[in-house]
Design a protein around this motif. Structure first.
Motif, short mmCIF file in Angstrom:
data_model
loop_
_atom_site.label_atom_id
_atom_site.label_comp_id
_atom_site.label_asym_id
_atom_site.label_seq_id
_atom_site.Cartn_x
_atom_site.Cartn_y
_atom_site.Cartn_z
N MET A 1 63.31 18.40 -30.13
CA MET A 1 62.74 17.67 -29.02
C MET A 1 63.00 16.16 -29.15
O MET A 1 62.79 15.43 -28.20
CB MET A 1 61.25 17.93 -28.94
N GLY A 2 63.38 15.69 -30.31
CA GLY A 2 63.71 14.29 -30.46
C GLY A 2 62.53 13.39 -30.80
O GLY A 2 62.68 12.19 -30.89
N LEU A 3 61.33 13.95 -30.98
CA LEU A 3 60.17 13.11 -31.26
C LEU A 3 60.32 12.33 -32.56
O LEU A 3 59.88 11.20 -32.65
CB LEU A 3 58.90 13.96 -31.33
N TYR A 4 60.95 12.95 -33.55
CA TYR A 4 61.07 12.29 -34.84
C TYR A 4 62.06 11.14 -34.80
O TYR A 4 62.13 10.35 -35.72
CB TYR A 4 61.46 13.30 -35.91
N GLU A 5 62.82 11.02 -33.72
CA GLU A 5 63.75 9.93 -33.57
C GLU A 5 63.11 8.76 -32.83
O GLU A 5 63.66 7.67 -32.80
CB GLU A 5 64.98 10.40 -32.79
N ASP A 6 61.94 8.96 -32.24
CA ASP A 6 61.26 7.93 -31.48
C ASP A 6 60.41 7.08 -32.42
O ASP A 6 59.47 7.57 -33.05
CB ASP A 6 60.38 8.59 -30.41
N ALA A 7 60.73 5.79 -32.50
CA ALA A 7 60.04 4.89 -33.43
C ALA A 7 58.55 4.79 -33.12
O ALA A 7 57.73 4.72 -34.04
CB ALA A 7 60.68 3.52 -33.39
N ALA A 8 58.18 4.80 -31.85
CA ALA A 8 56.76 4.70 -31.49
C ALA A 8 56.00 5.93 -31.98
O ALA A 8 54.87 5.80 -32.48
CB ALA A 8 56.62 4.56 -29.98
N TYR A 9 56.59 7.09 -31.85
CA TYR A 9 55.96 8.32 -32.33
C TYR A 9 55.79 8.27 -33.84
O TYR A 9 54.72 8.57 -34.37
CB TYR A 9 56.78 9.54 -31.92
N VAL A 10 56.83 7.85 -34.53
CA VAL A 10 56.78 7.77 -35.99
C VAL A 10 55.71 6.77 -36.43
O VAL A 10 54.95 7.04 -37.35
CB VAL A 10 58.17 7.40 -36.56
N ASP A 11 55.62 5.63 -35.74
CA ASP A 11 54.58 4.64 -36.07
C ASP A 11 53.18 5.20 -35.86
O ASP A 11 52.28 4.96 -36.66
CB ASP A 11 54.76 3.38 -35.23
N ALA A 12 52.99 5.94 -34.78
CA ALA A 12 51.67 6.52 -34.50
C ALA A 12 51.27 7.52 -35.58
O ALA A 12 50.14 7.51 -36.06
CB ALA A 12 51.67 7.19 -33.13
N VAL A 13 52.22 8.34 -35.99
CA VAL A 13 51.93 9.32 -37.05
C VAL A 13 51.67 8.60 -38.36
O VAL A 13 50.75 8.97 -39.11
CB VAL A 13 53.09 10.33 -37.18
N ARG A 14 52.43 7.56 -38.64
CA ARG A 14 52.24 6.79 -39.87
C ARG A 14 50.84 6.19 -39.91
O ARG A 14 50.17 6.21 -40.95
CB ARG A 14 53.29 5.68 -39.96
N ASP A 15 50.35 5.69 -38.77
CA ASP A 15 49.00 5.13 -38.73
C ASP A 15 47.94 6.21 -38.93
O ASP A 15 46.93 5.97 -39.60
CB ASP A 15 48.76 4.42 -37.40
N GLU A 16 48.16 7.38 -38.36
CA GLU A 16 47.21 8.49 -38.56
C GLU A 16 47.13 8.88 -40.03
O GLU A 16 46.04 9.09 -40.56
CB GLU A 16 47.64 9.70 -37.73
N VAL A 17 48.28 8.95 -40.68
CA VAL A 17 48.32 9.32 -42.10
C VAL A 17 47.65 8.23 -42.94
O VAL A 17 46.90 8.52 -43.87
CB VAL A 17 49.77 9.58 -42.56
N ALA A 18 47.91 6.97 -42.61
CA ALA A 18 47.29 5.86 -43.34
C ALA A 18 45.78 5.92 -43.23
O ALA A 18 45.07 5.65 -44.21
CB ALA A 18 47.82 4.53 -42.82
N MET A 19 45.27 6.30 -42.06
CA MET A 19 43.83 6.39 -41.87
C MET A 19 43.25 7.53 -42.71
O MET A 19 42.20 7.38 -43.32
CB MET A 19 43.51 6.62 -40.38
N ILE A 20 43.96 8.63 -42.78
CA ILE A 20 43.48 9.78 -43.57
C ILE A 20 43.46 9.44 -45.05
O ILE A 20 42.52 9.77 -45.76
CB ILE A 20 44.37 11.02 -43.29
N LYS A 21 44.50 8.75 -45.52
CA LYS A 21 44.62 8.43 -46.94
C LYS A 21 43.82 7.21 -47.38
O LYS A 21 43.63 6.99 -48.57
CB LYS A 21 46.09 8.21 -47.29
N ALA A 22 43.35 6.42 -46.45
CA ALA A 22 42.69 5.16 -46.79
C ALA A 22 41.38 5.40 -47.53
O ALA A 22 40.59 6.26 -47.15
CB ALA A 22 42.42 4.36 -45.53
#
Length: 96
Positions: A1-22
């Motif tokens: 689907m190309g979602l993993y190529e979208d920088a905005a999507y990757v940034d959003a997921v990165r922020d979600e993971v950072a919140m979980i791990k914080a």
């Protein structure tokens, strides 16, 4: 689907993971809020410096795609208001 190529999507997921791990979730939430505000401020400043209506719309569209990927409807409305205000300025200049 190309979602993993979208920088905005990757940034959003990165922020979600950072919140979980914080360890300090409040501090991480504040960091992300400040990052969001800084981004919106930079987009508005860039839009204000646009030299043409076409450039203005490209800046707007790019920001809206990024903010939509983050599900940030408030920021999308803020950017849309700026587009409306600045578009009127370009239309007045072209009418003169």
């Amino acid at each position: 689907m190309g979602l993993y190529e979208d920088a905005a999507y990757v940034d959003a997921v990165r922020d979600e993971v950072a919140m979980i791990k914080a360890e300090d979730k409040v501090a991480e939430e504040e960091r992300q809020k400040q990052e969001r505000l800084d981004y919106i401020r930079s987009v508005v400043e860039t839009m204000q410096g646009a030299q043409s209506l076409q450039e203005l719309k490209k800046i707007h569209d790019h920001a809206v795609r990024r903010l939509t990927a983050r599900k940030d409807d408030t920021a999308v409305r803020r950017i849309a208001k700026e587009l409306k205000d600045l578009s009127a300025k370009f239309e007045e200049e072209s009418a003169a």
